[in-house]
Motif scaffolding. Structure first.
Motif, PDB file in Angstrom:
ATOM      1  N   LEU A   1      -4.171  -6.789  -2.204  1.00  0.00           N
ATOM      2  CA  LEU A   1      -5.019  -5.873  -2.626  1.00  0.00           C
ATOM      3  C   LEU A   1      -4.889  -4.400  -1.942  1.00  0.00           C
ATOM      4  N   ALA A   2      -5.381  -3.304  -2.440  1.00  0.00           N
ATOM      5  CA  ALA A   2      -5.476  -1.981  -1.800  1.00  0.00           C
ATOM      6  C   ALA A   2      -6.624  -1.997  -1.084  1.00  0.00           C
ATOM      7  N   PRO A   3      -6.513  -1.226   0.274  1.00  0.00           N
ATOM      8  CA  PRO A   3      -7.831  -1.411   0.927  1.00  0.00           C
ATOM      9  C   PRO A   3      -8.702  -0.164   0.713  1.00  0.00           C
ATOM     10  N   VAL A   4      -8.178   0.705   0.261  1.00  0.00           N
ATOM     11  CA  VAL A   4      -8.855   1.958   0.067  1.00  0.00           C
ATOM     12  C   VAL A   4      -8.466   2.561  -1.653  1.00  0.00           C
ATOM     13  N   ALA A   5      -9.056   3.363  -2.038  1.00  0.00           N
ATOM     14  CA  ALA A   5      -8.552   4.155  -3.306  1.00  0.00           C
ATOM     15  C   ALA A   5      -7.663   5.269  -2.820  1.00  0.00           C
ATOM     16  N   GLY A   6      -6.590   5.568  -3.462  1.00  0.00           N
ATOM     17  CA  GLY A   6      -5.667   6.588  -3.078  1.00  0.00           C
ATOM     18  C   GLY A   6      -4.331   6.291  -3.845  1.00  0.00           C
ATOM     19  N   THR A   7      -3.433   6.850  -2.996  1.00  0.00           N
ATOM     20  CA  THR A   7      -1.953   6.912  -3.491  1.00  0.00           C
ATOM     21  C   THR A   7      -1.089   5.914  -2.662  1.00  0.00           C
ATOM     22  N   LEU A   8      -0.486   5.164  -3.411  1.00  0.00           N
ATOM     23  CA  LEU A   8       0.575   4.400  -2.769  1.00  0.00           C
ATOM     24  C   LEU A   8       1.805   4.960  -1.901  1.00  0.00           C
ATOM     25  N   GLU A   9       1.338   5.286  -0.735  1.00  0.00           N
ATOM     26  CA  GLU A   9       2.300   6.071  -0.011  1.00  0.00           C
ATOM     27  C   GLU A   9       3.557   5.562   0.336  1.00  0.00           C
ATOM     28  N   THR A  10       3.575   4.342   0.832  1.00  0.00           N
ATOM     29  CA  THR A  10       4.698   3.540   1.187  1.00  0.00           C
ATOM     30  C   THR A  10       4.750   2.251   0.753  1.00  0.00           C
ATOM     31  N   LEU A  11       5.850   1.560   0.471  1.00  0.00           N
ATOM     32  CA  LEU A  11       5.846   0.025   0.124  1.00  0.00           C
ATOM     33  C   LEU A  11       7.070  -0.481   0.912  1.00  0.00           C
ATOM     34  N   ALA A  12       6.567  -1.373   1.972  1.00  0.00           N
ATOM     35  CA  ALA A  12       7.841  -1.609   2.990  1.00  0.00           C
ATOM     36  C   ALA A  12       8.403  -3.041   2.724  1.00  0.00           C
ATOM     37  N   LEU A  13       7.929  -3.551   1.662  1.00  0.00           N
ATOM     38  CA  LEU A  13       8.460  -4.963   1.355  1.00  0.00           C
ATOM     39  C   LEU A  13       9.391  -5.106   0.247  1.00  0.00           C
ATOM     40  N   LEU A  14      10.364  -5.834   0.220  1.00  0.00           N
ATOM     41  CA  LEU A  14      11.327  -6.163  -0.987  1.00  0.00           C
ATOM     42  C   LEU A  14      10.836  -7.538  -1.848  1.00  0.00           C
ATOM     43  N   LEU A  15      11.730  -7.528  -2.793  1.00  0.00           N
ATOM     44  CA  LEU A  15      11.076  -8.670  -3.650  1.00  0.00           C
ATOM     45  C   LEU A  15      12.039  -9.880  -3.162  1.00  0.00           C
ATOM     46  N   ASN A  16      11.456 -11.096  -3.098  1.00  0.00           N
ATOM     47  CA  ASN A  16      11.904 -12.291  -2.319  1.00  0.00           C
ATOM     48  C   ASN A  16      12.031 -12.228  -0.891  1.00  0.00           C
ATOM     49  N   GLN A  17      11.296 -11.368  -0.173  1.00  0.00           N
ATOM     50  CA  GLN A  17      11.187 -11.163   1.084  1.00  0.00           C
ATOM     51  C   GLN A  17      10.230 -12.210   1.784  1.00  0.00           C
ATOM     52  N   GLU A  18      10.746 -12.677   2.630  1.00  0.00           N
ATOM     53  CA  GLU A  18       9.624 -13.646   3.520  1.00  0.00           C
ATOM     54  C   GLU A  18       8.830 -12.870   4.312  1.00  0.00           C
ATOM     55  N   VAL A  19       7.478 -12.967   4.418  1.00  0.00           N
ATOM     56  CA  VAL A  19       6.442 -12.372   5.024  1.00  0.00           C
ATOM     57  C   VAL A  19       5.668 -13.387   5.918  1.00  0.00           C
ATOM     58  N   SER A  20       5.024 -12.793   7.083  1.00  0.00           N
ATOM     59  CA  SER A  20       3.828 -13.610   7.665  1.00  0.00           C
ATOM     60  C   SER A  20       2.776 -12.781   7.546  1.00  0.00           C
ATOM     61  N   VAL A  21       1.632 -13.669   7.937  1.00  0.00           N
ATOM     62  CA  VAL A  21       0.115 -13.000   7.869  1.00  0.00           C
ATOM     63  C   VAL A  21       0.213 -11.891   8.859  1.00  0.00           C
ATOM     64  N   GLY A  22      -0.265 -10.621   8.363  1.00  0.00           N
ATOM     65  CA  GLY A  22      -0.401  -9.475   8.835  1.00  0.00           C
ATOM     66  C   GLY A  22       0.649  -8.524   9.015  1.00  0.00           C
ATOM     67  N   ASP A  23       1.767  -9.023   8.368  1.00  0.00           N
ATOM     68  CA  ASP A  23       3.065  -8.081   8.188  1.00  0.00           C
ATOM     69  C   ASP A  23       2.684  -6.637   7.519  1.00  0.00           C
ATOM     70  N   ASN A  24       3.577  -5.723   7.966  1.00  0.00           N
ATOM     71  CA  ASN A  24       3.064  -4.395   7.361  1.00  0.00           C
ATOM     72  C   ASN A  24       3.588  -4.317   5.924  1.00  0.00           C
TER      73      ASN A  24
END
Length: 358
Positions: free
Chosen positions: A143-166
């Motif tokens: 979820l979005a932590p604050v209201a505003g503009t999604l400035e960057t999106l650092a992940l790709l579809l089907n990318q494996e992530v861990s808790v806390g990843d940017n």
């Protein structure tokens, strides 16, 4: 007339010269040789200026110059480990706090004790081994932590992530005013005010600046560039650089939403950290110390003795005078300037030279 000029005038001049000669002889051979044992002592005396403690109102107002800055983007973090399976929005989307940005699918590992219990219904162990359990998954929305503009999106579809990843960042699109604080101003703001007044240079009318934050001033790391870029011809003794004022900090306050500003504008922050009415006060020049405890010098009763130190308890100060909470009575006199310290000189005036002009 002939008798006057030839007889009287010469006699008068002779008498005048005789008197002068006798006076010179007396000074040189009589008074000059007399030793009466008297010692010359200075007759003039310089008295240290004193001032009486009197009642006044102390308003602790700190005004400082600042700059409007854009608030930093808030990072978005992955809240589960797994694979990114869906994006709800694209980069640049306008979000409210709590809006869904992406979804992560996490595989649920079956509990071995549960798997063993499934063989108790009469099925053979060989059948249980031949039929692997179907994988199960859980889905977590980031979820979005604050209201505003999604400035960057650092992940790709089907990318494996861990808790806390940017996962990206959301720019709130808000502004703050930031100004530098001297050590003296930091002491005056120990009782942090909740709000301040912001004034934009040649901008909107003054406004209430909320969420006042006091902290240490951020320093920039030069990475040693200054030392490595000195030309060889200039190698030699280098004048010491005066260190920055110890304890210098900064204050930041939020510009209200809807106020027409942009980053880089000059501004003024005015903070009021208390007011004390009808209290005993002294000028700061008369007190050694500005916060909590101080020392004043009370002149001797006969005016000729050594002034006596006296501890006092301090309250608010406004940069010119300070509240004396205890230690002095109203009307009691103290030295106007702390012994051994230079008197304050007005800006633009050289020490020892009075103000010029009519």
């Amino acid at each position: 007339m002939r008798v006057l000029r030839r007889v009287i005038f010469p006699i008068v001049w002779v008498l005048i010269f005789a008197v002068i000669a006798l006076a010179l002889v007396k000074l040189a051979f009589i008074d000059g040789l007399r030793n009466d044992g008297e010692q010359l002592v200075p007759q003039a005396q310089i008295a240290a200026p004193v001032i009486a403690a009197n009642r006044a109102t102390v308003t602790n107002t700190v005004e400082l110059a600042g700059t409007v800055q854009s608030d930093a983007a808030v990072p978005v973090r992955a809240t589960a480990a797994g694979k990114v399976v869906f994006f709800f929005v694209d980069k640049g989307a306008q979000l409210a706090a709590g809006d869904r940005i992406l979804q992560i699918r996490s595989e649920v590992v079956p509990d071995p004790s549960t798997a063993a219990a499934t063989t108790d219904d009469g099925a053979s162990a060989d059948t249980a081994k031949a039929l692997p359990a179907a994988p199960s998954y859980t889905y977590t929305d980031v979820l979005a932590p604050v209201a505003g503009t999604l400035e960057t999106l650092a992940l790709l579809l089907n990318q494996e992530v861990s808790v806390g990843d940017n996962a990206g960042s959301v720019s709130p699109g808000t502004f703050s005013i930031t100004g530098a604080l001297t050590t003296a101003q930091q002491f005056r703001l120990l009782g942090k005010p909740a709000t301040a007044t912001g004034t934009i240079t040649t901008g909107p009318a003054p406004f209430t600046c909320s969420n006042v934050q006091l902290g240490n001033k951020k320093t920039q790391d030069t990475g040693g560039v200054g030392a490595s870029m000195v030309p060889a011809a200039m190698v030699g003794p280098i004048e010491p650089v005066a260190p920055a004022e110890s304890g210098a900090g900064q204050v930041t306050c939020a510009v209200p939403a809807g106020t027409a500003v942009f980053a880089g504008l000059g501004a003024t922050i005015t903070l009021t950290a208390g007011e004390a009415k009808d209290v005993l006060t002294l000028p700061l020049t008369a007190v050694k110390g500005t916060v909590q405890n101080g020392v004043v010098w009370v002149p001797a009763v006969d005016g000729n003795g050594v002034p006596q130190e006296r501890p006092v308890v301090l309250g608010l100060n406004d940069g010119d005078k300070v509240e004396i909470s205890s230690g002095l009575a109203e009307g009691e006199q103290v030295l106007e300037f702390v012994p051994g310290m230079d008197a304050a000189v007005p800006n633009g005036q050289m020490p020892g030279i009075g103000p010029m002009g009519g």
